[in-house]
Design an enzyme around this catalytic site. Structure first.
Site, PDB file in Angstrom:
ATOM      1  N   CYS A 184      -1.413   5.877   9.122  1.00  0.00           N
ATOM      2  CA  CYS A 184      -1.709   4.571   8.537  1.00  0.00           C
ATOM      3  C   CYS A 184      -2.850   4.769   7.551  1.00  0.00           C
ATOM      4  CB  CYS A 184      -2.056   3.560   9.620  1.00  0.00           C
ATOM      5  SG  CYS A 184      -3.445   4.077  10.674  1.00  0.00           S
ATOM      6  N   ARG A 230       0.836  -1.196   0.000  1.00  0.00           N
ATOM      7  CA  ARG A 230       0.000   0.000   0.000  1.00  0.00           C
ATOM      8  C   ARG A 230       0.873   1.248   0.000  1.00  0.00           C
ATOM      9  NH1 ARG A 230      -4.670   0.067   4.308  1.00  0.00           N
ATOM     10  NH2 ARG A 230      -5.338   1.772   2.950  1.00  0.00           N
TER      11      ARG A 230
END
Length: 230
Positions: free
Chosen positions: A186, A124
């Site tokens: 995050c 990611r």
């Protein structure tokens, strides 16, 4: 997580924004927390949810808060029993505050002067995969530091010496780290709390970007970085 440890999601605030201070204080009283309570938090998701609750309680001013290392799996592996009955807490009387731990907003994250850690999975971070949020990539200048690397195979946090080595490789040192020197984000501000908990165990304070990638990637004026480098 969705009802008491987060506020209402939005593109402008992210998928798991911080709850309102008043709402969280009311929830803590429902949980039965009193001014002199020592709180231990556990979960079954390798401390990801527990770390969020830990961070919020510390942010609200409660000092005696711990996370059960290894969570429910560690409890059962140690041979302790489980109860299947519902527990109804007697309402507590704790009076909580807010803003006791450092946070940064989207602008501060984008121009963060210290080490900004991205706690998501590496794919990611690089932009190779983005299963949840509008755009792939990472905040320019951030370093990849997947939360999974804070843990051993048993789901427990690495010992302090191993954590010190891990973070030193990212330029974060226990003798230098501080809220202005280290930041964490995050996908939606939950996993980053786990990163901050790992850092606290070795004496390093870090700032949380609550909106995290879910907020940043939803803002068309921001330009994500991709690839393996910051």
């Amino acid at each position: 997580m969705e009802r008491e440890l987060s506020g209402k999601p939005s593109a402008g605030a992210g998928r798991h924004p911080l709850p309102a201070a008043r709402d969280f204080a009311a929830a803590a009283q429902r949980w039965g927390i009193n001014p002199d309570s020592e709180v231990v938090i556990y979960d079954g998701t390798r401390a990801l949810a527990a770390a969020r609750a830990w961070w919020l309680l510390r942010h609200a001013g409660l000092s005696k808060v711990r996370v059960l290392n290894g969570g429910l799996d560690a409890w059962t592996r140690a041979g302790y029993s489980l109860d299947i009955e519902e527990v109804k807490a007697r309402p507590g009387s704790v009076e909580l505050g807010w803003d006791k731990l450092p946070v940064i907003d989207i602008d501060e994250a984008e121009g963060f002067p210290g080490v900004l850690l991205d706690a998501r999975a590496f794919e990611r971070y690089t932009g190779a995969s983005e299963p949840i949020d509008p755009r792939a990539g990472h905040i320019p200048g951030a370093l990849s530091s997947p939360t999974t690397e804070n843990l051993g195979a048993d789901g427990r946090f690495l010992d302090p010496e191993a954590l010190e080595v891990r973070f030193a490789q990212l330029g974060v040192h226990a003798t230098e780290g501080g809220a202005g020197a280290v930041g964490a984000y995050c996908g939606s501000g939950v996993t980053a709390a786990h990163q901050i908990l790992a850092l606290v165990t070795i004496g390093i304070s870090a700032s949380l970007f609550p909106g995290s990638w879910s907020q940043y990637s939803s803002d068309p004026t921001r330009t994500p970085a991709t690839g393996q480098t910051p």
